[in-house]
Design an enzyme around this catalytic site. Sequence first.
Site, PDB file in Angstrom:
ATOM      1  CD  GLU A 209      -2.967  -1.170   2.254  1.00 18.50           C
ATOM      2  OE1 GLU A 209      -2.773  -0.454   3.256  1.00 18.50           O
ATOM      3  OE2 GLU A 209      -3.947  -1.910   2.132  1.00 18.50           O
ATOM      4  CG  ASP A 314     -10.374  -5.456   7.765  1.00 23.14           C
ATOM      5  OD1 ASP A 314     -11.285  -5.807   7.006  1.00 23.14           O
ATOM      6  OD2 ASP A 314      -9.182  -5.440   7.383  1.00 23.14           O
ATOM      7  CE  LYS A 339     -10.117  -3.938   4.020  1.00 19.41           C
ATOM      8  NZ  LYS A 339      -9.449  -5.100   4.657  1.00 19.41           N
TER       9      LYS A 339
HETATM   10  P1  PGA Z   1      -6.150  -6.305   2.559  1.00 21.56           P
HETATM   11  O1  PGA Z   1      -5.606  -5.360   3.708  1.00 21.56           O
HETATM   12  O2  PGA Z   1      -6.744  -5.468   1.517  1.00 21.56           O
HETATM   13  O3  PGA Z   1      -4.918  -7.050   2.130  1.00 21.56           O
HETATM   14  O4  PGA Z   1      -7.159  -7.200   3.238  1.00 21.56           O
HETATM   15  C1  PGA Z   1      -6.239  -4.208   4.152  1.00 21.56           C
HETATM   16  C2  PGA Z   1      -6.585  -4.310   5.612  1.00 21.56           C
HETATM   17  O5  PGA Z   1      -6.323  -5.342   6.260  1.00 21.56           O
HETATM   18  O6  PGA Z   1      -7.165  -3.387   6.146  1.00 21.56           O
HETATM   19 ZN    ZN Z   2      -7.325  -4.560   8.184  1.00 17.06          ZN
END
Ligand code: PGA
Ligand code: ZN
Length: 423
Positions: A209, A314, A339
């Site tokens: 990221e 998450d 997400k």
């Molecule tokens: P990921 O990580 O997109 O690899 O799941 C983002 C997060 O854990 O917040």
């Molecule tokens: Zn996360």
Amino acid sequence: MDTIETLHAMEILDSRGRPTVRATCRLASGATGTASVPSGASTGKAEALELRDGETGRYNGLGCRKAVANVNGEIRSVVSGQGFETQEGLDAALCELDGTPNKARLGANAVLAVSIAYARAVAAHRVVPLYKHLAHIRRVPPDTLPRPTINLFSGGKHAGGQVSIQDVLIVPTSVVSIEEALAMASEVYRRAAERCAKRYDMRLLRADEGGMAPPFKNTEEMLLEAVESILVAGLEPGRHVSLAIDVASSHFHNVGTYTLDGEKLSANGMIERIAKWVEQHPIVSVEDGLAENDWDHWPRLRDAIGGKALVLGDDLLCTNPERIRKAADKRAADALLLKVNQIGTLSEAAEAMRLAREANWKVTVSARSGETEDDWLADLAVGWGGDQIKIGSITQSDRLSKYNRLLEIEDETSLPLVWWPNR
Ligand code: PGA
Ligand code: ZN
């Protein structure tokens, strides 16, 4: 509402060079919308299924030709020529066609690409920007912009696993605009890069990221280095810039034991450790402090740090309405990481958001570690009134497309940032 004339999907590559799905939706009026879906690496077990081809000789099995074929075949033939009154109407039709609880048949990557491409096409048809159309779907006009939480250091699955925890993020807390937030974050990032170059004798190498991933001894050193970088930038930790962490602890948890930087800790030990970090450092948000199925201990974590830092779920929640209801009942968290691809349609994500608001939670709208140049996330975070947005670092076009879109929306609307945190 206008009818869908046709859909077209194709396989494209994401920021890790892995295949993903892009879909275009064309309405009978001629209005079109295109959307690309992101992909996670540190995924939760309860996420909707991302359909991959599993062909070992091609992209190591990660190809998306089956998902693309599902859009260009079955989904297209069912929705073409149909007019849906609402986004919910289309999304419900997609869920019904898939027929599984987790989009396992058609693939969440196929379904989500269509869901967002349709929203974009309808926004184009209505001649409004996407954030306005998304606000219209949730029936709440936006009056603020989300506060960025910006990745500084990475570990865990997004880097070489040199430290167990996944992200240390900076949160510009004193600024009142996106533009100021990015300038402040850039200053801290630059100072941190200089310090890492000296201290670890390393070139600026970036994790998935865009965060830096020097060989820190442990999480403690990572946090101290973040605080030092804020100070060296001439800013006051906790006043100008605070910290957020994504512990992503599901990924170093095994049958009741957390192996944190080589040290074995029980769930209670983990809670004590996190409480100590929150006490000693200006941390305002703790994501996935405990593992995704450690339901018994999450309420204790909330008791220990709630009110000082957000208890952000998450992997625990996976943007899944059922899991959010359970967490609200158990008082297991007080914030949702949203997400959209964890659940697979805009409407189900909107329901997740509604439930979080009903529980009086904060919401962080989040990108994935595998992203594309598509910027719909910025419109979604504004349109749905997210408190925070988590995009990644302020490097790499996959991240900057979203920051730049936020700047554009700020320029157009002059909306203020959400005031946060209260600490
Ligand atoms: P990921 O990580 O997109 O690899 O799941 C983002 C997060 O854990 O917040
Ligand atoms: Zn996360």
